[in-house]
Scaffold this motif. Structure first.
Motif, mmCIF file in Angstrom:
data_model
loop_
_atom_site.group_PDB
_atom_site.id
_atom_site.type_symbol
_atom_site.label_atom_id
_atom_site.label_comp_id
_atom_site.label_asym_id
_atom_site.label_seq_id
_atom_site.Cartn_x
_atom_site.Cartn_y
_atom_site.Cartn_z
ATOM 1 N N THR A 1 -0.357 -7.487 -9.430
ATOM 2 C CA THR A 1 -1.732 -7.079 -9.140
ATOM 3 C C THR A 1 -1.758 -5.598 -8.806
ATOM 4 O OG1 THR A 1 -3.618 -7.418 -7.677
ATOM 5 C CG2 THR A 1 -1.457 -7.709 -6.709
ATOM 6 N N SER A 2 -2.901 -4.983 -8.968
ATOM 7 C CA SER A 2 -3.086 -3.578 -8.602
ATOM 8 C C SER A 2 -3.644 -3.427 -7.191
ATOM 9 C CB SER A 2 -4.005 -2.887 -9.615
ATOM 10 O OG SER A 2 -5.256 -3.565 -9.688
ATOM 11 N N ARG B 1 -3.813 -6.784 -0.958
ATOM 12 C CA ARG B 1 -3.542 -8.205 -1.201
ATOM 13 C C ARG B 1 -2.043 -8.481 -1.061
ATOM 14 N NH1 ARG B 1 -5.092 -13.315 -0.668
ATOM 15 N NH2 ARG B 1 -4.474 -14.645 -2.422
ATOM 16 N N PHE B 2 -1.215 -7.562 -1.535
ATOM 17 C CA PHE B 2 0.248 -7.680 -1.406
ATOM 18 C C PHE B 2 0.624 -7.739 0.078
ATOM 19 C CE2 PHE B 2 4.472 -5.946 -0.849
ATOM 20 C CZ PHE B 2 5.210 -6.506 -1.876
ATOM 21 N N ARG C 1 1.080 -1.835 -11.027
ATOM 22 C CA ARG C 1 0.811 -3.166 -10.466
ATOM 23 C C ARG C 1 2.078 -3.645 -9.760
ATOM 24 N NH1 ARG C 1 -1.849 -7.464 -14.194
ATOM 25 N NH2 ARG C 1 0.236 -7.444 -15.129
ATOM 26 N N ILE C 2 1.872 -4.468 -8.719
ATOM 27 C CA ILE C 2 2.987 -4.934 -7.903
ATOM 28 C C ILE C 2 2.835 -6.427 -7.654
ATOM 29 C CG2 ILE C 2 1.819 -4.413 -5.710
ATOM 30 C CD1 ILE C 2 4.571 -3.572 -4.601
ATOM 31 N N GLY C 3 3.965 -7.144 -7.607
ATOM 32 C CA GLY C 3 3.981 -8.580 -7.320
ATOM 33 C C GLY C 3 5.100 -8.894 -6.347
ATOM 34 N N THR D 1 0.826 -1.212 0.000
ATOM 35 C CA THR D 1 0.000 0.000 0.000
ATOM 36 C C THR D 1 0.856 1.257 0.000
ATOM 37 O OG1 THR D 1 -0.132 -0.221 2.409
ATOM 38 C CG2 THR D 1 -1.976 -1.100 1.124
ATOM 39 N N ASP D 2 1.982 1.234 0.734
ATOM 40 C CA ASP D 2 2.839 2.424 0.779
ATOM 41 C C ASP D 2 3.454 2.708 -0.595
ATOM 42 O OD1 ASP D 2 2.243 2.542 3.436
ATOM 43 O OD2 ASP D 2 4.150 1.680 4.116
#
Length: 798
Positions: free
Chosen positions: A224-225, A229-230, A179-181, A165-166
């Motif tokens: 994912t965006s 969830r991350f 998007r981040i994974g 989130t940060d």
């Protein structure tokens, strides 16, 4: 001076002609037997297709020469194909911003222009085109965070749990589509990298730490965006452990790069953040665990876990570079300060990568990622795919603020901001026609971006006239070859200009007889070789020098020379005889028929004192010399030379008075009344000399001497002599007497003045001595007493 300039100009022209022929030497030396072979030699080479172009004794390869030289040899039809560049797709770069209402899909955004080209290459001739790149605003970004979960990274994991989130919030300032994974790695699951005892396979950590089983690489969360969830999945991760210090990060990087579908990569900006506090294993280290098979560079994820770590060795650095480049992935190494030097060296080997210093607990990871992304995105570096054999490519960069780059720096531009546009000039050149000559496709793209320019390369391997060739042509000795491009291309086993001979019948006495001049025993005049009964003349080291003729009896370099130049630089040598240019004649073309070099300043040829022969004045009177017979070192001068004749004819006086009629009739005499009536230089179109001479009676006479354009000598003379009048005696005597008187008076005045000055000095001296006197005015200073007192020294007063 004019003659020297003429010789310099002739020498320069000859040298330029020689240099032009030397340029064409590469074409002649290639000994090309067909048009196709000729155009592969160099871009300056052309092939003459005129059927009757060759002279007797010249070989077929003489058709291949420098194009300008072929034109000089009066070739009417020259095959000289040229390359070209055609843009087949040229979509403009995208102009957009993240605050706009229209949201484009990644595939709808264009950052590079043009997109497709068709390039036709001829050997040695480069083809150039311009490529434009513009960083699009609000361009989508995929970021995959790959973390070392060995035991030493325990405190780092805590800080990464809220990274999703940060980081999502920070990246929103750069792009609205982010998007981040997340993935993790430890080490190969074989000895000696981990402990394979059953208990250690369950929990590799000691000191009652709760650790997860060791693994090589695990894809925890595909891109994912959803930042929450991350955070959720990362919070569930546990630390693991291994035995040695270096980690198996290269295995993980390889799987992240090649497993596009499992990771969820899009065709957008791809960032891989590699976080660790240790070094790395690379190709060859697998042998310690009995693993000898090289890494195959393929995806082996089963249930999001790398399943072949025990089977394939670690990848090499070069292998990683290739895969990262193929998949347009930019790498950010987030490592602790201890391993900064190691990863700095690794960064130098991996294009479009960056290194950031990770704090001991990864608390600065977001700032590190933002800074590294800005650094990577501010630089564009072009790369190309593998080039066909013999093809080369060069770049020239035109960057911001007028900065230009060439050679190695021609591929890149730095300090590029969002919305900036830079351009590159790309040049492609082929040195030879590839085997088969089939079209090839290469790509040029900026590293780390998914867009590329597709370039279709077509090669000019043969001439257009070859397509019109006549197989088994009657012109080629009854069908022994293909008649194409004005010459015979012989079938296998046949040779000769017209394929008239078989290779098995090249030498025989009967054929040699056809190569001898009548009454001569020399074959081809010792300047060639007898092939099939026909002389083929030798080639000289200087390709501009040629033997020719039926028996090679002629050449173009054994003619007469002038000024050390063949044919004086004013003609051409044909069969050992000079053929002179216009306005030149002589055996060595040394004689110029142009009389302009003989014209004097007065417009006359050789000043009327000689004849113009071969552009040079031949003075008739030996006392005259110079380029136009204008110099006479022993002559007294024009005025002095004609003084006596003018005096005797105008005034009947002078040294030539007795022989005036005989020696002084060479000019026309015209008398004028006054000096102002004499001709002036501005009134004439030819040079004029004004003279002033004195006779024996000290009388002056004035005249002009000129040679008109029709070589007539004219003398204008003032009819009256200018004689000085006698002196006036009275004023002279009066002036002398007055001068003597005045001089006497002046001398008296000077004497009187000197005496006054002397008296005044003496009086002043007297006054000064008077003032210095010290005696008493009441006593005579020269008085002496008459009494003398004497004392006896022995008197004691008794």
């Amino acid at each position: 001076m004019d003659l020297r300039l003429l010789l310099i100009a002739a020498l320069s022209a000859a040298l330029n002609g020689s240099l032009a022929q030397q340029d064409g030497s590469i074409c002649i030396k290639a000994n090309a037997q067909s048009c196709g072979e000729c155009i592969q030699v160099s871009e300056i080479c052309g092939w003459c297709t005129d059927e009757k172009f060759l002279s007797e004794g010249e070989s077929k390869s003489a058709r291949c020469d420098d194009v300008t030289y072929l034109k000089k040899k009066d070739c009417k039809n020259i095959e000289d194909p040229r390359g070209s560049t055609e843009i087949t797709q040229n979509k403009d770069v995208t102009v957009r911003n993240k605050d706009g209402n229209v949201k484009l899909k990644p595939e709808e955004i264009t950052q590079i222009q043009p997109q497709k080209l068709k390039v036709t290459l001829r050997s040695g001739e480069p083809q150039t085109f311009d490529l434009k790149f513009k960083r699009a605003e609000d361009y989508p970004i995929d970021l995959y965070y790959l973390m070392d979960l060995s035991f030493s990274m325990k405190d780092d994991l805590e800080n990464v749990k809220n990274l999703g989130t940060d980081l999502m919030r920070e990246m929103r300032e750069i792009t609205s589509d982010f998007r981040i994974g997340f993935g993790s790695f430890v080490e190969k699951t074989v000895m000696p990298y981990i402990s394979t005892t059953p208990a250690r396979l369950i929990n590799p950590c000691s000191n009652n730490e709760n650790c997860t089983s060791p693994f090589s690489y695990k894809n925890v969360l595909k891109l994912t965006s959803n930042g929450d969830r991350f955070n959720q999945l990362v919070s569930q991760q546990q630390i693991s452990g291994n035995l040695d210090s270096p980690e198996g990060g290269f295995d993980a990087i390889m799987q992240v790069a090649v497993c596009e579908e499992q990771i969820g990569w899009r065709n957008v900006t791809r960032l891989l953040v590699f976080s660790t506090d240790a070094g790395f294993h690379f190709a060859g280290d697998g042998k310690l665990g009995g693993i000898v098979l090289p890494n195959d560079g393929k995806c082996h994820l089963e249930n999001n876990v790398y399943s072949m770590s025990h089977y394939y060795d670690y990848p090499s650095i070069a292998h990683l570079v290739q895969k990262l480049s193929d998949h347009n992935i930019q790498t950010i190494f987030a490592v602790t300060e201890e391993f900064q030097p190691v990863y700095q060296e690794l960064k130098n080997l991996i294009p479009k990568s960056a290194v950031g210093t990770l704090s001991s607990n990864s608390s600065n990871v977001i700032k590190l990622i933002i800074d590294a992304y800005n650094s990577l995105s501010s630089e564009v570096i072009l790369e190309n795919s593998k080039l066909p054999e013999g093809v080369s490519i060069s770049y020239k960069a035109f960057c911001k603020n007028g900065v230009r780059g060439t050679e190695d720096n021609g591929r890149k531009c730095t300090n590029i901001s969002i919305g900036d546009e830079v351009s590159f000039k790309i040049s492609i050149e082929s040195q030879k026609c590839p085997s088969g000559g089939k079209p090839e496709v290469i790509t040029v793209k900026p590293l780390g971006f998914n867009e590329e320019v597709a370039i279709e390369l077509n090669f000019i391997c043969d001439c257009e006239c070859a397509k019109k060739g006549e197989p088994n042509s009657p012109k080629c000795h009854g069908g022994n070859g293909i008649f194409e491009c004005g010459a015979c291309k012989c079938n296998e086993g046949r040779i000769g200009r017209e394929c008239e001979c078989s290779k098995d019948e090249v030498r025989s006495d009967d054929l040699d007889a056809n190569c001898r001049k009548p009454n001569s025993t020399d074959i081809c005049s010792n300047n060639g070789e007898c092939l099939c009964g026909t002389c083929e003349c030798k080639k000289r080291e200087n390709p501009a020098e040629v033997y020719s003729g039926k028996y090679c009896e002629c050449d173009n370099f054994n003619c007469d020379r002038s000024g050390n130049l063949l044919c004086g630089g004013h003609g051409r040598c044909e069969c050992r005889k000079c053929i002179c240019d216009t306005n030149y004649t002589g055996n060595a073309c040394e004689c110029s028929l142009d009389e302009s070099t003989c014209l004097a300043k007065n417009g006359q040829l050789c000043n009327g004192r000689g004849k113009c022969e071969c552009g040079i004045c031949k003075c008739e009177d030996p006392k005259f010399q110079g380029p136009t017979c204008e110099v006479c070192p022993t002559c007294p001068g024009v005025c002095t030379e004609h003084k006596d004749c003018v005096q005797c004819r105008a005034f009947g006086d002078g040294e030539k008075k007795e022989m005036c009629q005989k020696e002084c009739s060479y000019f026309n005499l015209i008398k004028v009344k006054d000096r102002k009536d004499l001709p002036q230089p501005t009134d004439q179109s030819f040079p004029l000399t004004h003279c002033k001479e004195k006779d024996a009676n000290d009388c002056w006479f004035y005249y002009t001497y000129a040679i008109t354009k029709n070589s007539t000598k004219e003398v204008f003379v003032v009819e009256k002599l200018d004689c000085p009048s006698g002196p006036d005696i009275i004023p002279i005597v009066a002036g002398v007497v007055a001068g003597i008187v005045l001089i006497g008076l002046a001398l008296l005045l000077i004497w009187k003045l000197l005496m006054i000055i002397h008296d005044r000095r003496e009086f002043a001296k007297f006054e000064k001595e008077k003032m210095n006197a010290k005696w008493d005015t009441g006593e005579n200073p020269i008085y002496k007493s008459a009494v003398t007192t004497v004392i006896n020294p022995k008197y004691e007063g008794k």
